[in-house]
Design a protein around this motif. Structure first.
Motif, mmCIF file in Angstrom:
data_model
loop_
_atom_site.group_PDB
_atom_site.id
_atom_site.type_symbol
_atom_site.label_atom_id
_atom_site.label_comp_id
_atom_site.label_asym_id
_atom_site.label_seq_id
_atom_site.Cartn_x
_atom_site.Cartn_y
_atom_site.Cartn_z
ATOM 1 N N ALA A 168 2.564 21.514 9.662
ATOM 2 C CA ALA A 168 4.068 21.332 8.509
ATOM 3 C C ALA A 168 3.628 22.197 8.268
ATOM 4 C CB ALA A 168 4.095 19.969 8.813
ATOM 5 N N ASP A 172 5.591 25.813 8.061
ATOM 6 C CA ASP A 172 6.379 26.118 6.779
ATOM 7 C C ASP A 172 7.689 25.423 7.624
ATOM 8 O OD1 ASP A 172 5.274 28.345 5.870
ATOM 9 O OD2 ASP A 172 5.801 29.440 6.991
ATOM 10 N N ALA A 173 7.033 24.287 8.565
ATOM 11 C CA ALA A 173 7.982 23.260 8.788
ATOM 12 C C ALA A 173 8.072 22.220 7.835
ATOM 13 C CB ALA A 173 7.341 22.762 10.244
ATOM 14 N N GLN A 174 9.363 21.026 7.768
ATOM 15 C CA GLN A 174 9.831 20.366 6.855
ATOM 16 C C GLN A 174 8.968 18.659 7.267
ATOM 17 O OE1 GLN A 174 11.935 22.729 7.035
ATOM 18 N NE2 GLN A 174 11.095 23.099 5.379
ATOM 19 N N SER A 244 17.537 22.888 11.458
ATOM 20 C CA SER A 244 17.416 24.563 12.172
ATOM 21 C C SER A 244 17.082 24.943 13.730
ATOM 22 C CB SER A 244 16.619 24.634 10.795
ATOM 23 O OG SER A 244 16.957 26.503 11.068
ATOM 24 N N SER A 246 13.820 23.100 16.125
ATOM 25 C CA SER A 246 12.217 22.248 16.370
ATOM 26 C C SER A 246 11.858 22.377 17.426
ATOM 27 C CB SER A 246 12.648 20.827 16.568
ATOM 28 O OG SER A 246 14.023 20.678 17.535
ATOM 29 N N ARG A 265 9.778 20.167 13.208
ATOM 30 C CA ARG A 265 10.709 20.441 12.897
ATOM 31 C C ARG A 265 11.344 21.093 11.365
ATOM 32 N NH1 ARG A 265 13.800 14.630 13.185
ATOM 33 N NH2 ARG A 265 11.977 14.419 14.860
ATOM 34 N N ARG A 266 11.783 22.241 11.304
ATOM 35 C CA ARG A 266 12.421 22.925 10.636
ATOM 36 C C ARG A 266 13.413 22.749 9.590
ATOM 37 N NH1 ARG A 266 10.732 29.089 11.513
ATOM 38 N NH2 ARG A 266 7.947 28.608 10.987
ATOM 39 N N ALA A 270 16.048 27.262 6.988
ATOM 40 C CA ALA A 270 15.174 27.998 7.118
ATOM 41 C C ALA A 270 14.897 28.019 8.003
ATOM 42 C CB ALA A 270 13.909 26.989 7.120
ATOM 43 N N PHE A 273 12.189 29.634 14.616
ATOM 44 C CA PHE A 273 11.555 28.710 15.022
ATOM 45 C C PHE A 273 11.200 30.008 16.476
ATOM 46 C CE2 PHE A 273 10.212 24.409 13.948
ATOM 47 C CZ PHE A 273 8.859 25.012 13.144
ATOM 48 N N ASP A 277 5.749 31.847 17.240
ATOM 49 C CA ASP A 277 5.184 29.896 16.525
ATOM 50 C C ASP A 277 5.106 29.686 17.913
ATOM 51 O OD1 ASP A 277 6.308 31.354 13.829
ATOM 52 O OD2 ASP A 277 8.286 30.819 14.512
#
Length: 832
Positions: A168, A172-174, A244, A246, A265-266, A270, A273, A277
Motif C-alpha cells: 500500500a 500510494d494506496a490507502q 478513486s 482499485s 484501492r485509492r 487520489a 491507477f 501501476d
C-alpha cells in the motif's frame, strides 16, 4: 628455433589477452617482424588493439581481414601478411613480413600459438561470464533465503501483514487486502490487510466468482478498475463514491493455480491507477505468491521432517525388538503415542495364512470381533487383507457395506485399516481410530509408513524366531550326533576331501590310543603313521591306501582281521572305509569304521571248542556206557568167585586184582559220564567258610598221607550264590591236582577273597608249577601229563565254574608253584 622456446616462455607468463600481448612482443623482438591483434568492428576500419614493434602509422587495410576461417598468407602493399582468425569473435592475429621471408616456419608456429592463446582467452571470458551468472544466482538465492528466514522468524502472518502495508505504501494506496482461497468451501477470506477495519476483516467471506475478488480468483486475470461501468461483468456491483481506483490481481503457485488475490484501492481525491501501476503491482503480487508458496513448502518440509523423524524413531523402536508379543505391544503403544490414534488392534495371520486372529487389542472390546478371527475376504479386515490395499473411512454412515456396519460395531464414524504386506503377502492388518475425532492426512500417511516398517520388523522377528528354532534344531542334531559318536562301541573317524580328520570318537581313542585333540585337523597319514601307532606297519599302509582310494572315487574298502598292539596285548580289528556323499552325489570325504573283534574271535574259538567237546562228550558217554555193562558183570563174577573156598592163594590174588581194576575202570567210566552229561546247578546264597572247611577236612587224611600241609584263608561272613555240591567237587579236583604236583610234600593254601564284582577262590601250591608250553592246553579234555588219569579233572572244574557264569585262571609265580583261581560273580544271572 630458440626464439620459439622464448616465445612459449613469454606467452606462459600471462593469461588471455596479456599472454597474447607477451607473444606479440616476443615475436617482434626475436623475429624482427611486425605483428599485432586486430579487431574488426564492422562499423569502420579495423582497430589495432596491440602491436609490436611500435609504428606511428599502423593502418590495416580493411580488405585484409576478409577471408576464410583458417590462417593464410596474403600479399598487399608490398608485404606478405599472415592473417589468423582467433576463437574470440572479430579478433585476428596479423603478422607482416617481406615476401622473401614468407616461407619461414616460425611464422606458422607463431600463428598457431596465437590461435591457442585466443582459445584460452575465449575460455577465460566464458568463465568470467559464468562467474557473473553464478554471482547473480547466489544473490537471488540469498534474497530468497533472507525472505524465508524473515518469514520463519516473524511468522507467515507477520510477513503477510508487513507485505500488505509495504504494498500500500509503495503504490500510494490507502488500503490493501490479501485474500486466500479455501478449496473445500470455494470461498475467499482475508488473510492479511492494511487500512481495513477489524470488523470487516472478520465478516468478509467472498464466494468464488462473486465480486471483484471472486471474479479475479475465478478467471485468473488481473483487473484495473477505475470505473465500474467500464467493466460489463461488474456493472451489477454497488458503486462506492469514496473509491478513486482499485487493482485486483491473482496469486498463483508453482503449478500456476490461483491460491488467492491481492487487491489495493485509492480513495478520492487520489489519482487513479495506471497500466504501469498494474504491471508493478503484478510483480509485487508474484513476489508475495512466491513467498506464500515458499512458506507452504517450508511448512510441508517441516511436517515431512517431523514425520520422517517420528518414523525413524518408531522404526528404531520396533526393529530393536525381536520377540513378537513385545513387538506388537511396542507397535500399539507407538501408534497411540506418536501417530496420535486413540485405539488400535492388530490382526495376524496363522500358519494357513487365511485366518486373521486379533493378537493385540488396545481400546476396543474383544466382543467387537469374531472369536475365530476374520477369514480372508470376510468383513473389512478380511477384505483389506485380500486386496492388500489401505482403507481410510472418513464417514462410515454414508459408506456402503461392510464399511458402514463395521463402523457401527466399532462405535466410530472414522477409522483406518492398513494391511501389513511383506514380500507381496499380507501377514496382518492394523485397525486404528480416534473415537469419532477426525484424523489428518498426515496422520494417515505416518500410520501407513509405520505399518510398513512394523511389517518388516514382524518379518524380521519371525525370521529370527525361525532362525532360533533352526539353530536349536541344529544344536540338538549336533548334540545327538555327538552323543551317537560317543556312544558307539565301534571306532569311527571321518576325513574331508583333503584328507584331514574332521571327527574322532571316543571308541577310536580307546582302540587306537589317540585322543581327538591330537587327531582332528591333521592329515590321516600323519596320525596313522606315527611311531606310537598300535597298528602293525604293513596293515597301516594298507589302511592308508584304502582311505586314499575311497577319496579318489572308489565305492568302499574293507580290511579284515587287522592286528593292533595295545597295552601289551594283541587285538584284532575289522576296518571299513566308505565314501562320505554330499547331496549332489559328490564325495566330500570318507568315513572309517572299525570294530574290535578280538572277543568275537575268542567266542568263535570257544564255540568251536565247545562243539568239539560236545562231540567228544557224546563219544565218551557212548564208550563209558558200553564199558559199564561188561564191567558190572565182570565185577559181579569176581565177587562170586572170591567167595569160593576152593580158590588157591594165587587165584584169590588174581581175583582181587580183577575186582580192583574193574572198580577203577567203573570209576573212570563214571568220570567220563560226569564230563559228558549236562548238569543243572542249584544256585543258593552260601556262606563260604564252612564249605571250605568241610572240603579240607574231607581231604585232610589224603593230604597228610602225601606230606602236604593245608591252610585256609577266608573271612567269616563271606558268602556267594553257588551250587555247594558242585563247588566242593571242583575244589576237590584242584586240591588233589595240587597234592599230586607236590610228590615230596609241601604247603597248600585255600584262599577266598572279595572284589567289587567277583568272589575269588584260589588254590595255591608250592610244587614245580605248570610249564608255559602246557598252560594253554591244561584245561583241554583228556589232556594229562600223568600215566594214570583221564585228563578230565580240570575240564570238569572249568565246566562247573562256567556254569556259575564265572571263569578259571592259572598263574605261575616266579618263586614257583601254581595258583588256580575260580572267579565267581556276586550276582547270578537268574537275579539272585
Amino acid at each position: 628455433m630458440d626464439w620459439v622456446a622464448s616465445a612459449l616462455e613469454g606467452a606462459a607468463t600471462g593469461v588471455g589477452t596479456e599472454a597474447l600481448t607477451n607473444l606479440i612482443r616476443t615475436v617482434a623482438t626475436l623475429g624482427g617482424v611486425w605483428n599485432g591483434l586486430v579487431l574488426q568492428t564492422g562499423r569502420g576500419a579495423p582497430y589495432v588493439i596491440a602491436h609490436a614493434p611500435h609504428e606511428s602509422n599502423r593502418r590495416i587495410p580493411e580488405e585484409l581481414l576478409h577471408g576464410g576461417a583458417t590462417a593464410e598468407w596474403r600479399c598487399m602493399d608490398g608485404y606478405a601478411w599472415l592473417v589468423t582468425p582467433l576463437p574470440v569473435p572479430e579478433l585476428f592475429y596479423v603478422l607482416r613480413t617481406t615476401p622473401d621471408q614468407q616461407s619461414r616456419t616460425e611464422w606458422r608456429i607463431a600463428a598457431q600459438l596465437a590461435h591457442l592463446l585466443g582459445q584460452h582467452e575465449k575460455f577465460h571470458r566464458e568463465i568470467n561470464a559464468l562467474k557473473r551468472l553464478s554471482e547473480q544466482r547466489l544473490t537471488a538465492l540469498g534474497t530468497l533465503y533472507e525472505t524465508a528466514i524473515a518469514s520463519e522468524r516473524g511468522g507467515l502472518e507477520h510477513f503477510l501483514n508487513l507485505a500488505t502495508r509495504r504494498a500500500a505504501q509503495a503504490m500510494d494506496a490507502q488500503a490493501c487486502t490479501l485474500m486466500l482461497l479455501d478449496e473445500a468451501r470455494q470461498t475467499l477470506s482475508i488473510a492479511a490487510s492494511y487500512g481495513l477495519p477489524e470488523k470487516l476483516i472478520a465478516e468478509t467471506c467472498v464466494p468464488l466468482g462473486a465480486g471483484v475478488a471472486g471474479q479475479v480468483a475465478l478467471t485468473g486475470e488481473p483487473i484495473l478498475l477505475n470505473e465500474l461501468d467500464a467493466e460489463p461483468s461488474l456493472r451489477h456491483l454497488p458503486k462506492r463514491a469514496e473509491i478513486s481506483s482499485s487493482i485486483c490481481v491473482p496469486l498463483r503457485n508453482q503449478e500456476n493455480q490461483v491460491v488467492g488475490v491481492l487487491a489495493i484501492r485509492r480513495l478520492k481525491p487520489a489519482p487513479p491507477f495506471t497500466q504501469e501501476d498494474l504491471r508493478l503491482f503484478v510483480i509485487f503480487a508474484n513476489q508475495i505468491a512466491n513467498a506464500l508458496e515458499n512458506a507452504r513448502l517450508y511448512q510441508r518440509l517441516k511436517q515431512n521432517v517431523a514425520q520422517l523423524t517420528t518414523l525413524v524413531e518408531l522404526t528404531q523402536l520396533v526393529t530393536a525388538v525381536l520377540d513378537v508379543d513385545t513387538l506388537l505391544q511396542t507397535v500399539a503403544r507407538q501408534i497411540r503415542e506418536k501417530v496420535g490414534f486413540i485405539r488400535c488392534a492388530i490382526f495376524l495371520s496363522g500358519d494357513a495364512a487365511r485366518i486373521y486372529q486379533p493378537r493385540l487389542i488396545e481400546g476396543y472390546r474383544a466382543e467387537m470381533f469374531p472369536v475365530r478371527g476374520f477369514r480372508r475376504g470376510q468383513g473389512v479386515i478380511g477384505m483389506v487383507a485380500k486386496l492388500r490395499l489401505p482403507l481410510v473411512v472418513a464417514d462410515a454412515q454414508h459408506e456402503v457395506q461392510p464399511m458402514r456396519g463395521f463402523g457401527r460395531a466399532l462405535g466410530t464414524n472414522q477409522y483406518c485399516v492398513m494391511p501389513i504386506v511383506v514380500h507381496g503377502s499380507c501377514i496382518g492388518v492394523v485397525l486404528a481410530d480416534r473415537q469419532n475425532e477426525p484424523f489428518t492426512p498426515e496422520q494417515v500417511e505416518l500410520l501407513m509408513a509405520f505399518v510398513n516398517q512394523a511389517g518388516i520388523a514382524l518379518e524380521n522377528a519371525r525370521l529370527y524366531r525361525e532362525k532360533e528354532r533352526r539353530y536349536q534344531e541344529i544344536q540338538e542334531l549336533a548334540a545327538f550326533r555327538d552323543n551317537i559318536l560317543r556312544s558307539l562301541r565301534s571306532g569311527m573317524f571321518t576325513v574331508d576331501e583333503t584328507g584331514r580328520i574332521t571327527t574322532w570318537n571316543r571308541a577310536a581313542h580307546r582302540h587306537l590310543g589317540f585322543p581327538a585333540r591330537e587327531s582332528v585337523g591333521r592329515h590321516y597319514t600323519e596320525v596313522l603313521n606315527r611311531a606310537v601307532c598300535p597298528i602293525v606297519a604293513a596293515h597301516c599302509e594298507q589302511l592308508c591306501q584304502a582311505i586314499q582310494e575311497v577319496l579318489d572315487g572308489a565305492s568302499g574298502r574293507t580290511l579284515y582281521k587287522t592286528p593292533v598292539q595295545r597295552h601289551g596285548e594283541t587285538h584284532v580289528l575289522n576296518f571299513s572305509v566308505s565314501p562320505l556323499i554330499a547331496r549332489g552325489r559328490h564325495t566330500q570325504g570318507a568315513v572309517v569304521l572299525f570294530e574290535d573283534i578280538t572277543e568275537y574271535l575268542r567266542l568263535e574259538a570257544r564255540l568251536h571248542e565247545m562243539e568239539r567237546l560236545a562231540t567228544v562228550g557224546q563219544m565218551t558217554a557212548t564208550i563209558a556206557h558200553e564199558l559199564r555193562n561188561p564191567l558190572t558183570a565182570l565185577r559181579a563174577a569176581a565177587d562170586l568167585l572170591m567167595q569160593e573156598d576152593a580158590l588157591s592163594d594165587s587165584q584169590q590174588l588174581y581175583m582181587e586184582v580183577i575186582h580192583d581194576e574193574s572198580r577203577r575202570l567203573a570209576e573212570l567210566a563214571d568220570e567220563f559220564l560226569e564230563f559228558a552229561r549236562p548238569f543243572q546247578l542249584t544256585i543258593q546264597p552260601t556262606t563260604l567258610k564252612p564249605l571250605l572247611q568241610r572240603v579240607l577236612s574231607v581231604q585232610e587224611p589224603y593230604l597228610k598221607s602225601v606230606g602236604v600241609q593245608a591252610r585256609l584263608e577266608c573271612p567269616d561272613d563271606l558268602s556267594a550264590p553257588v551250587d555247594a555240591a558242585r563247588l566242593e567237587q571242583a575244589l576237590r579236583n584242584l586240591i588233589q591236582n595240587a597234592a599230586q604236583a607236590m610228590p615230596n610234600g609241601g604247603a597248600l593254601t585255600l584262599r577266598a577273597q572279595e572284589t567289587s564284582e567277583w568272589i575269588t577262590l584260589a588254590v595255591q601250591d608250592t610244587g614245580m608249577g605248570v610249564p608255559e608250553s602246557m598252560r594253554e592246553r591244561i584245561f583241554t579234555p583228556f589232556y594229562t601229563t600223568r600215566t594214570r588219569g583221564t585228563g578230565l579233572g580240570l575240564s570238569i572244574v572249568k565246566k562247573i565254574v562256567e556254569g556259575h557264569n564265572g571263569r578259571v585262571t592259572l598263574e605261575c609265580p616266579p618263586e614257583g608253584g601254581s595258583i588256580f583261581t575260580l572267579w565267581l560273580p556276586k550276582i547270578h544271572l537268574n537275579g539272585s
